[in-house]
Design a protein around this motif. Structure first.
Motif, PDB file in Angstrom:
ATOM      1  N   GLU A  25      41.873  41.135  38.946  1.00 61.00           N
ATOM      2  CA  GLU A  25      41.147  42.378  39.195  1.00 61.00           C
ATOM      3  C   GLU A  25      41.244  42.710  40.679  1.00 61.00           C
ATOM      4  O   GLU A  25      41.614  41.855  41.491  1.00 61.00           O
ATOM      5  N   ARG A  27      39.021  42.910  42.911  1.00 67.13           N
ATOM      6  CA  ARG A  27      38.192  42.029  43.755  1.00 67.13           C
ATOM      7  C   ARG A  27      38.871  40.698  44.095  1.00 67.13           C
ATOM      8  O   ARG A  27      38.401  39.963  44.963  1.00 67.13           O
ATOM      9  N   ASP A  28      39.979  40.392  43.435  1.00 70.43           N
ATOM     10  CA  ASP A  28      40.688  39.123  43.640  1.00 70.43           C
ATOM     11  C   ASP A  28      41.740  39.193  44.743  1.00 70.43           C
ATOM     12  O   ASP A  28      42.340  38.182  45.091  1.00 70.43           O
TER      13      ASP A  28
END
Length: 182
Positions: A25, A27-28
């Motif tokens: 995602e 956020r990774d």
């Protein structure tokens, strides 16, 4: 290769006792850049990529890449695990038509030595065996990479051959769903 045959992608997240294997995602991104830029992680993989190059190359929102999972521990990415088709041009194959699924994994150094790699690999191999019963999975690592060699043995990979590639001796093994985990 991006295809794993008739597998629906992405699968539901795979949960283990401590980990979640899931699709990457947005956020990774920072953790993925750290993983790809780490000199320790890439000791046996030709060295790290320059961080500034990765900052430009890694998209803000990851594209869907079949066979690629991030390894999530309590909401933080500690690594990746991938099952992809082995390039037919590379040495090391167990089928005449080549193109076997190949297991690859990367873990951040702070996650080493805690069994996360084995836990994630067992889960990914179990998922693969359910999705494509009877399909072999191969693994290739430098013989100098003691940690990876121990993990391959623990997972039940059997040595098929050794060969020279990228200036180092490589160990090439195969796993099948009939092989119990060690």
């Amino acid at each position: 290769m991006t295809e794993l045959g008739p597998v629906v992608w992405p699968p539901a997240p795979i949960k283990t006792e401590r980990l979640v294997l899931r699709e990457p995602e947005a956020r990774d991104r920072a953790a993925l850049i750290e993983l790809l830029a780490s000199p320790e992680v890439h000791t046996y993989l030709g060295g790290p990529r320059p961080r500034d190059e990765l900052e430009r190359a890694v998209p803000e929102v990851p594209g869907r890449r079949r066979g690629l999972f991030v390894i999530d521990l309590d909401g933080a990415v500690i690594g990746t695990i991938e099952l992809k088709r082995r390039d037919v041009e590379r040495p090391g194959h167990v089928r005449p038509d080549a193109g076997e699924a190949e297991l690859g994994y990367l873990l951040l150094p702070e996650a080493w030595g805690r069994g996360y790699g084995a836990e994630a690999c067992v889960a990914a191999l179990g998922w693969f065996a359910d999705a494509l019963p009877g399909e072999p999975v191969v693994l290739c690592t430098q013989t100098a990479n003691d940690r990876s060699m121990r993990l391959a043995a623990k997972l039940g990979f059997t040595e098929v051959q050794r060969f020279e590639e990228w200036g180092a001796e490589q160990w090439f093994g195969v796993w099948s769903s009939a092989t119990p985990f060690g």
